[in-house]
Design an enzyme around this catalytic site. Structure first.
Site, PDB file in Angstrom:
ATOM      1  N   LYS A  33     -17.552 -18.996  22.680  1.00 58.01           N
ATOM      2  CA  LYS A  33     -18.613 -18.379  23.460  1.00 58.01           C
ATOM      3  C   LYS A  33     -18.836 -19.660  24.249  1.00 58.01           C
ATOM      4  O   LYS A  33     -19.604 -20.528  23.477  1.00 58.01           O
ATOM      5  CB  LYS A  33     -18.954 -17.587  22.483  1.00 58.01           C
ATOM      6  CG  LYS A  33     -19.835 -16.451  23.540  1.00 58.01           C
ATOM      7  CD  LYS A  33     -20.626 -15.614  22.851  1.00 58.01           C
ATOM      8  CE  LYS A  33     -21.029 -14.225  23.278  1.00 58.01           C
ATOM      9  NZ  LYS A  33     -22.334 -13.194  22.253  1.00 58.01           N
ATOM     10  N   LEU A  34     -19.164 -19.229  25.352  1.00 61.10           N
ATOM     11  CA  LEU A  34     -19.906 -20.566  26.673  1.00 61.10           C
ATOM     12  C   LEU A  34     -20.944 -19.742  27.137  1.00 61.10           C
ATOM     13  O   LEU A  34     -20.720 -18.871  28.160  1.00 61.10           O
ATOM     14  CB  LEU A  34     -18.782 -21.101  27.464  1.00 61.10           C
ATOM     15  CG  LEU A  34     -18.206 -21.456  26.110  1.00 61.10           C
ATOM     16  CD1 LEU A  34     -16.502 -21.759  26.685  1.00 61.10           C
ATOM     17  CD2 LEU A  34     -17.629 -23.085  25.753  1.00 61.10           C
TER      18      LEU A  34
END
Ligand code: E4P
Length: 217
Positions: free
Chosen positions: A83-84
């Protein structure tokens, strides 16, 4: 539509997984802090409990740092989705990871243009936060509608993961718009199954069945 649980509570995840209705899990640094547990340990445990993607969020703010953290996170399970944040650095890291075939979830999306960039960066999932938009007087679901139209226009593969879901109406609206996934607190998942007329009807059936004095087994 896929259902993800938005929690780092492993006991809740285990219970939801038993229903067969759970398709994945999303976490974020706030949920990890709330769990009071070691980040890597809790993600490893969630990955083992969950049949589908488990989003684990990087905390670095530069591309190289994010990629280094992604390496560590990916080792926690085959179903880890990195997750960015929706920043230029996050998008650059997303492009590098998706080119390598790594699952990615671009988070903290609040505009359709941001979602367009995430799709161009090859994100597996885009996470528009509907509840937080509602909180500031915008309509979060209009964002879902816009993203859906844009992604359909260009046949992007990126899946729309409706996030910051606060209540069952968000889930209903997301489903009507054709969103791919909704990630929800466990309380919302349970609320989807509940209806007062179901409870009332079941109580009446139970009472009438008891009058028959019969048993099925
Ligand atoms: C999604 O991935 C986020 O973890 C989450 O949905 C944020 O929800 P909140 O706005 O209720 O914190």
């Amino acid at each position: 539509m896929k259902f993800f649980a938005d929690t780092a509570d492993t006991a809740e995840i285990a219970l939801l997984a038993e229903t067969g209705l759970l398709d994945g899990v999303t976490t974020n640094p706030s949920l990890i802090a709330k769990s009071g547990r070691n980040f890597l340990e809790v993600i490893r445990e969630i990955a083992a409990l969950t049949p589908g993607p488990v989003s684990a969020e990087v905390v670095a703010s530069d591309k190289d740092g994010m990629l280094r953290e992604a390496e560590v996170l990916r080792k926690l399970g085959d179903n880890i989705c990195v997750k960015l944040p929706l920043t230029l650095a996050g998008l650059a890291a997303c492009k590098a990871l998706s080119d390598d075939g790594v699952m990615t979830n671009v988070t903290l999306c609040f505009s359709a243009n941001q979602a367009l960039l995430a799709a161009k960066a090859g994100a597996t999932f885009i996470s528009p936060f509907v509840g937080r938009l509602d909180d500031i007087g915008s309509d979060g679901m209009i964002l879902i509608e816009d993203i859906k139209m844009i992604y359909d226009n260009y046949a992007f593969d990126t899946e729309i993961l409706v996030a910051s879901v606060r209540h069952p109406i968000h889930v209903l609206q997301a489903a009507k718009l054709g969103a791919d996934v909704a990630t929800m607190p466990p309380t919302v998942i349970r609320a989807l199954a509940s209806h007062p007329l179901t409870d009332k009807g079941l109580a009446a059936f139970d009472a009438d069945w008891a009058k028959t004095g019969q048993s099925i087994l």
